[in-house]
Design a protein around this motif. Structure first.
Motif, PDB file in Angstrom:
ATOM      1  N   ALA A   1      53.184  36.918 -58.099  1.00 19.83           N
ATOM      2  CA  ALA A   1      52.563  35.643 -58.466  1.00 19.83           C
ATOM      3  C   ALA A   1      53.506  34.479 -58.175  1.00 19.83           C
ATOM      4  O   ALA A   1      53.083  33.428 -57.680  1.00 19.83           O
ATOM      5  N   GLU A   2      54.784  34.671 -58.471  1.00 28.62           N
ATOM      6  CA  GLU A   2      55.764  33.619 -58.196  1.00 28.62           C
ATOM      7  C   GLU A   2      55.865  33.352 -56.697  1.00 28.62           C
ATOM      8  O   GLU A   2      55.902  32.190 -56.254  1.00 28.62           O
ATOM      9  N   ALA A   3      55.918  34.436 -55.902  1.00 22.80           N
ATOM     10  CA  ALA A   3      56.007  34.268 -54.445  1.00 22.80           C
ATOM     11  C   ALA A   3      54.742  33.626 -53.884  1.00 22.80           C
ATOM     12  O   ALA A   3      54.804  32.787 -52.971  1.00 22.80           O
ATOM     13  N   ARG A   4      53.599  33.994 -54.433  1.00 22.39           N
ATOM     14  CA  ARG A   4      52.343  33.415 -53.959  1.00 22.39           C
ATOM     15  C   ARG A   4      52.288  31.920 -54.262  1.00 22.39           C
ATOM     16  O   ARG A   4      51.823  31.125 -53.432  1.00 22.39           O
ATOM     17  N   LEU A   5      52.754  31.535 -55.441  1.00 18.08           N
ATOM     18  CA  LEU A   5      52.789  30.116 -55.793  1.00 18.08           C
ATOM     19  C   LEU A   5      53.698  29.355 -54.832  1.00 18.08           C
ATOM     20  O   LEU A   5      53.341  28.267 -54.351  1.00 18.08           O
ATOM     21  N   ALA A   6      54.877  29.917 -54.539  1.00 15.11           N
ATOM     22  CA  ALA A   6      55.798  29.259 -53.618  1.00 15.11           C
ATOM     23  C   ALA A   6      55.191  29.142 -52.217  1.00 15.11           C
ATOM     24  O   ALA A   6      55.338  28.107 -51.554  1.00 15.11           O
ATOM     25  N   GLU A   7      54.483  30.197 -51.774  1.00 13.26           N
ATOM     26  CA  GLU A   7      53.863  30.169 -50.448  1.00 13.26           C
ATOM     27  C   GLU A   7      52.765  29.117 -50.368  1.00 13.26           C
ATOM     28  O   GLU A   7      52.648  28.394 -49.367  1.00 13.26           O
ATOM     29  N   MET A   8      51.959  29.002 -51.435  1.00 12.49           N
ATOM     30  CA  MET A   8      50.886  28.004 -51.428  1.00 12.49           C
ATOM     31  C   MET A   8      51.448  26.589 -51.481  1.00 12.49           C
ATOM     32  O   MET A   8      50.896  25.667 -50.861  1.00 12.49           O
ATOM     33  N   MET A   9      52.541  26.401 -52.220  1.00 10.97           N
ATOM     34  CA  MET A   9      53.171  25.083 -52.243  1.00 10.97           C
ATOM     35  C   MET A   9      53.689  24.722 -50.852  1.00 10.97           C
ATOM     36  O   MET A   9      53.536  23.575 -50.401  1.00 10.97           O
TER      37      MET A   9
END
Length: 434
Positions: free
Chosen positions: A318-326
């Motif tokens: 979830a943390e990596a996905r948030l960073a990727e979307m940002m």
């Protein structure tokens, strides 16, 4: 030695190494452990409330009064040795008593922590552990039959630890009385300090496992929100291919999505960072046990690999996905800003072209006006001169018509030459004629 040469924090830094000594336990013994955490923003909690809660239980049992400025406490409360520690997000209470209860894992062993006292805690209970330490039987193969009624077989983990100086067992479940159980069997002759360190590592293992998994709930709620934002962001990126839609309009629609992603990052960054730190501590505590397989039982590392690590991977995902979307929103914003800049430059080019056409028209109009001005000025000049020369022409017997005809080309030429000289001076000295 001259004390003035010491760094002002030298003694504090050294004393910190000895501030929280491990407890000492002799088998058989019972340890009851509690950890309390504020539900929200625990790192910025009012720590004076924690000290007041500690002072209440100490005063109730007649123990030595704690220092409100300390982050740790050890004292004798009746039959119990109490150890209290204040951490970044939680506080822990560890009560150690010699001997074992008549009934294994009897909740009466935790009577020092009354229900009313627990209910009055500033935070909420995040961990509650009961550890029973007994002497290892002559035949360790007897242990499975002895602990069978205490634990659920499907999740039981049982291993040798510390070079086979002890056996630990737990099913990592909460019993009907609200306690997680650990059974420890130590070989005769194992020192009290080593037993105390072993028990301390077990309760720390459970505590840091619990607080690390707080990130799992955050990860699940964040994933649900990211699903919505991803659909909006994908639709917005697809719309960028539509040339009929202005880039500024698309950029305006991107702004709330990027703002929401930044808000989610700010809201979850501390919890995800703490989860990684606590996960590292859990792994460290397991490594420090130096476990080896006991008979055919499940090992701690196997249990954690199947039951605990998937939760940590979910949090990391979830943390990596948030960073990727940002990052994706940032790239999209940069593309849109580039497109807006290109469109504005094209608009500016068109404006400049229209200004050039206007300047050309103004120049032509100026030339036309100048021609008309020459004619008008010449007309009035010829008229004035004809009146001025009329008497002389009459005296000389010359008709006035011939005078006007002779003056007209000369006057027009003179006016044209004068206006040309004025315009030349204006062009050569523009600063003198604002």
């Amino acid at each position: 030695m001259n004390p003035g040469a010491d760094h002002p924090m030298r003694y504090d830094l050294v004393n910190e190494l000895h501030a929280r000594p491990s407890p000492r336990l002799a088998a058989p013994a019972t340890t009851v452990f509690l950890a309390f955490k504020e539900p929200g923003d625990a790192a910025n909690r009012d720590r004076s409330l924690d000290h007041a809660h500690l002072a209440e239980i100490v005063a109730r049992h007649g123990g030595p009064r704690p220092d409100p400025s300390d982050s740790h406490y050890q004292g004798r409360l009746g039959r119990h040795d109490l150890k209290w520690e204040s951490h970044t997000e939680f506080v822990t209470y560890m009560a150690m008593t010699p001997g074992l209860p008549i009934r294994p894992f009897d909740p009466s062993a935790a009577a020092i922590f009354s229900d009313s006292w627990q209910d009055a805690a500033p935070g909420r209970r995040i961990a509650a552990v009961m550890v029973q330490v007994d002497v290892l039987p002559d035949d360790p193969a007897e242990i499975p039959s002895r602990i069978g009624p205490w634990f659920a077989a499907d999740s039981l983990a049982m291993v040798w630890v510390l070079e086979e100086s002890a056996v630990i067992a737990s099913d990592f479940r909460i019993d009907p009385d609200g306690w997680m159980r650990f059974a420890v069997f130590v070989r005769p002759g194992v020192g009290e300090s080593r037993i105390g360190r072993l028990v301390h590592r077990l309760v720390e293992l459970e505590t840091y496992r619990a607080v690390s998994m707080l990130g799992l709930g955050r990860a699940r709620s964040l994933s649900a929100r990211l699903n919505e934002l991803q659909a909006r962001l994908t639709a917005l990126v697809d719309s960028m291919a539509d040339d009929a839609r202005p880039a500024e309009e698309v950029l305006h629609d991107l702004l709330p999505i990027a703002t929401e992603l930044e808000a989610q990052a700010a809201q979850h960054s501390f919890r995800f960072g703490a989860t990684h730190a606590y996960q590292a501590i859990v792994s460290d505590r397991i490594d420090m046990l130096r476990e080896t397989r006991f008979m055919q039982a499940q090992m701690l590392t196997e249990f954690m690999r199947r039951r605990y690590l998937p939760a940590m991977r979910t949090t990391s995902s979830a943390e990596a996905r948030l960073a990727e979307m940002m990052a994706r929103a940032t790239r999209t914003g940069e593309l849109l800003r580039t497109r807006v800049e290109v469109e504005r430059r094209a608009q500016n080019q068109k404006v400049l072209e229209r200004m050039d056409r206007r300047a050309d028209l103004q120049l032509r109009l100026q030339h036309t006006v100048e021609g008309l001005s020459v004619v008008a000025i010449s007309y009035y000049a010829v008229g004035l001169l004809s009146y001025a020369l009329a008497p002389a022409a009459a005296a000389a017997g010359i008709d006035k018509t011939f005078v006007v005809a002779a003056l007209t080309p000369l006057t027009i030429l003179a006016v044209w030459w004068s206006m040309r000289q004025v315009r030349r001076r204006l062009h050569h000295n523009p600063a003198e004629h604002p």
